[in-house]
Design an enzyme around this catalytic site. Structure first.
Site, PDB file in Angstrom:
ATOM      1  N   GLY A  32       0.906  -1.288  -0.023  1.00 34.24           N
ATOM      2  CA  GLY A  32      -0.074  -0.173   0.050  1.00 34.24           C
ATOM      3  C   GLY A  32       0.834   1.270  -0.041  1.00 34.24           C
ATOM      4  O   GLY A  32       1.941   1.254  -0.320  1.00 34.24           O
ATOM      5  N   SER A  33       0.211   2.298   0.399  1.00 33.52           N
ATOM      6  CA  SER A  33       0.970   3.429   0.335  1.00 33.52           C
ATOM      7  C   SER A  33       2.018   3.852   1.370  1.00 33.52           C
ATOM      8  O   SER A  33       2.014   3.029   2.541  1.00 33.52           O
ATOM      9  CB  SER A  33       0.002   4.562   0.736  1.00 33.52           C
ATOM     10  OG  SER A  33      -0.335   4.760   2.071  1.00 33.52           O
ATOM     11  N   THR A  34       2.919   4.728   1.187  1.00 35.43           N
ATOM     12  CA  THR A  34       4.337   4.866   2.032  1.00 35.43           C
ATOM     13  C   THR A  34       3.850   5.331   3.304  1.00 35.43           C
ATOM     14  O   THR A  34       4.270   5.021   4.424  1.00 35.43           O
ATOM     15  CB  THR A  34       5.199   5.904   1.330  1.00 35.43           C
ATOM     16  OG1 THR A  34       5.730   5.058   0.176  1.00 35.43           O
ATOM     17  CG2 THR A  34       6.413   6.110   2.290  1.00 35.43           C
ATOM     18  N   THR A  47       1.077   5.014   5.117  1.00 40.10           N
ATOM     19  CA  THR A  47       0.384   3.751   5.901  1.00 40.10           C
ATOM     20  C   THR A  47       1.413   2.713   6.377  1.00 40.10           C
ATOM     21  O   THR A  47       1.468   2.289   7.311  1.00 40.10           O
ATOM     22  CB  THR A  47      -0.737   2.858   5.044  1.00 40.10           C
ATOM     23  OG1 THR A  47      -1.832   3.868   4.539  1.00 40.10           O
ATOM     24  CG2 THR A  47      -1.387   1.980   5.946  1.00 40.10           C
ATOM     25  N   GLY A  48       2.494   2.316   5.250  1.00 43.60           N
ATOM     26  CA  GLY A  48       3.539   1.665   5.823  1.00 43.60           C
ATOM     27  C   GLY A  48       4.258   2.159   6.888  1.00 43.60           C
ATOM     28  O   GLY A  48       4.725   1.560   7.910  1.00 43.60           O
ATOM     29  N   GLU A 106       5.818  -3.273   0.702  1.00 42.70           N
ATOM     30  CA  GLU A 106       5.714  -3.044  -0.644  1.00 42.70           C
ATOM     31  C   GLU A 106       4.864  -1.700  -0.452  1.00 42.70           C
ATOM     32  O   GLU A 106       3.592  -1.700  -0.584  1.00 42.70           O
ATOM     33  CB  GLU A 106       5.203  -3.877  -1.422  1.00 42.70           C
ATOM     34  CG  GLU A 106       5.742  -3.883  -2.886  1.00 42.70           C
ATOM     35  CD  GLU A 106       4.673  -3.294  -3.647  1.00 42.70           C
ATOM     36  OE1 GLU A 106       4.495  -1.911  -3.808  1.00 42.70           O
ATOM     37  OE2 GLU A 106       3.906  -3.868  -4.344  1.00 42.70           O
ATOM     38  N   CYS A 123       1.185  -0.358  -8.270  1.00 38.78           N
ATOM     39  CA  CYS A 123       2.447   0.202  -7.626  1.00 38.78           C
ATOM     40  C   CYS A 123       3.537   0.469  -8.527  1.00 38.78           C
ATOM     41  O   CYS A 123       4.284   1.485  -8.502  1.00 38.78           O
ATOM     42  CB  CYS A 123       2.683  -0.621  -6.366  1.00 38.78           C
ATOM     43  SG  CYS A 123       1.440  -0.508  -4.955  1.00 38.78           S
TER      44      CYS A 123
END
Length: 477
Positions: free
Chosen positions: A229-231, A233-234, A251, A285
């Site tokens: 997912g998004s950076t 959220t990571g 990822e 992505c």
């Protein structure tokens, strides 16, 4: 008298009925192409998460005790179950996510889920002798982590879920899946099919909101989290996982660059460039999101790419002729629209598209190619995650490499050239986890995949992907 053969709609409806909650909170899931109801998803809470983790933890020792050979056999049976329900899974996916049935879309994704599961089952992982000098004999083994949390995205919900759960299960872990709130039905249906084969408790699913995802990442009984997912959220998952020192495979977002060298045949690369950028209507992505084209071939490459773009039909996913669909949600539509409109106001030249019907049914944004002179525009600097590709003219390769490396993410990149030696030289200078030559986004279940910079860390696929789902243990003696 024989019973009539079920129709495609009947088999799809049967699977939807099996995953429809009979009680508790639930919410409507609408088709992003038409606005019509697809089905109802459960809204699980923290108590549901606790119960799912407890079941997975209880099932894990027996699953691990089966050993690699027996677990692999079960996973191959599970892949057969996917194949048997492939059309129903594809139609649910098309209606919920929006991607068409044909092209590199819904049927392709279901086939990829089956194929990746088979690859995880078949990949060998032998103990490695590290040292054997007569005095010391040291072997490297991998043992199960325990319970793995798998948090997936909405763009490739079924296939990426299998990327997460396939190697985790093969390595003797059990898994708790948390799908995106945007595409829960696709993953609920997939898990329902897999659980016709897997032992009880080995694969659990919780379909909840962000608070469930955060609790999963922080849960003391979860030994590893896999997230796509998004950076942003990571980064939140990293913080949530810190107190329990979880293992992570992340990822995250990308803003992939492609560099076209001056020796290309524009007509030969045009379709590859198109699908590199616009696969899944740009919602990938590792899609091509910034294209740098040398001045010598710029006009010819742009013209050839525009011809391909104009010919690709976009529409409702269940219509067999379409190969591009809507953006999955209105928020993503608005992001793409904002970035293109800002580029237009700044003087960028829209070659194709850029004129969506904002009031029509569905989240359709047309395939859009934009000539960009200002590299600082949001359309270049931000991940658009949709069907709008900025194209930048460059004059020397050093300039193109510097521009490609100028962002803080590095998932993938590509180099396009008739000279493979020169292409590899340029590829080695790019700051990305994977660099493709004369392609973009092509993945293989035996080739490791992961990001650089803020596109995350950890590897998936193949032997390295299996190792990432185990705890390394050296046996010395």
């Amino acid at each position: 008298m024989n019973s009539p053969t079920p129709t495609l709609d009947q088999t799809q409806d049967d699977l939807l009925e099996r995953i429809t909650p009979t009680g508790g909170e639930r919410r409507e899931i609408l088709d992003p192409a038409t606005g019509q109801l697809v089905g109802h998803a459960p809204v699980h809470g923290l108590d549901d998460l606790e119960a799912a983790v407890a079941r997975a933890a209880a099932a894990q020792p027996a699953w691990a005790a089966l050993g690699h050979e027996r677990r692999s056999a079960v996973l191959l049976e599970a892949a057969d179950a996917i194949d048997a329900s492939a059309e129903a899974l594809a139609r649910i996916l098309s209606r919920e996510q929006g991607k068409p049935l044909n092209g590199p879309n819904a049927r392709f994704e279901v086939g990829g889920a089956s194929g990746w599961l088979r690859a995880a089952a078949a990949t060998p992982l032998e103990a490695e002798v590290i040292l054997d000098d007569g005095d010391v004999h040291a072997e490297l083994h991998y043992r199960p982590i325990g319970v793995v949390g798998a948090i997936g995205p909405w763009n490739w919900p079924q296939m990426i879920t299998v990327w997460q759960i396939g190697p985790a299960l093969r390595m003797g872990n059990t898994v708790v899946v948390k799908p995106s709130e945007y595409t829960p039905l696709s993953v609920l249906a997939l898990v329902e099919v897999l659980n016709t084969v897997l032992p009880a408790g080995v694969l659990e699913i919780v379909s909840g909101g962000r608070e469930v995802g955060a609790a999963l990442a922080a849960h003391p009984s979860i030994g590893k989290v896999m997230f796509t997912g998004s950076t942003s959220t990571g980064k939140a998952i990293i913080r949530s996982s810190a107190d329990t020192v979880k293992r992570l495979t992340l990822e995250l977002g990308g803003n992939d660059a492609g560099i076209v060298l001056p020796d290309v045949d524009p007509s030969a690369i045009a379709e590859g460039l198109f699908w590199g950028a616009f696969i899944n209507t740009g919602q990938t992505c590792a899609a091509l999101k910034r294209l740098y084209v040398h001045d010598d071939v710029y006009d010819a490459v742009v013209e050839a790419l525009a011809d391909v773009a104009r010919a690709m039909p976009m529409g409702v996913g269940l219509d067999e002729q379409n190969v591009l669909g809507p953006l999955q949600n209105r928020q993503q539509f608005e992001i793409v629209d904002r970035l293109v409109e800002a580029a237009k106001r700044a003087g960028a030249n829209v070659l194709v598209g850029g004129d969506p019907d904002r009031d029509g049914p569905g989240n359709f944004y047309p395939t859009t190619l934009v000539e960009v002179a200002d590299h600082d525009l949001g359309l270049v600097q931000e991940e658009q995650f949709g069907p709008a590709l900025p194209i930048v003219r460059y004059h020397d390769v050093d300039e193109a490499v510097a521009l490609a490396n100028s962002v803080d993410v590095g998932l993938g990149a590509s180099v396009w050239s008739s000279d493979l030696v020169e292409a590899r030289r340029v590829a080695a200078r790019l700051e990305a986890g994977t660099v493709w030559i004369n392609a973009h986004g092509a993945i293989h279940p035996m080739v490791p995949f992961g990001g650089a910079k803020q596109s995350g860390y950890g590897l998936e696929f193949g032997v390295e992907g299996l190792k990432a789902l185990g705890v390394p243990q050296v046996i010395n003696g």
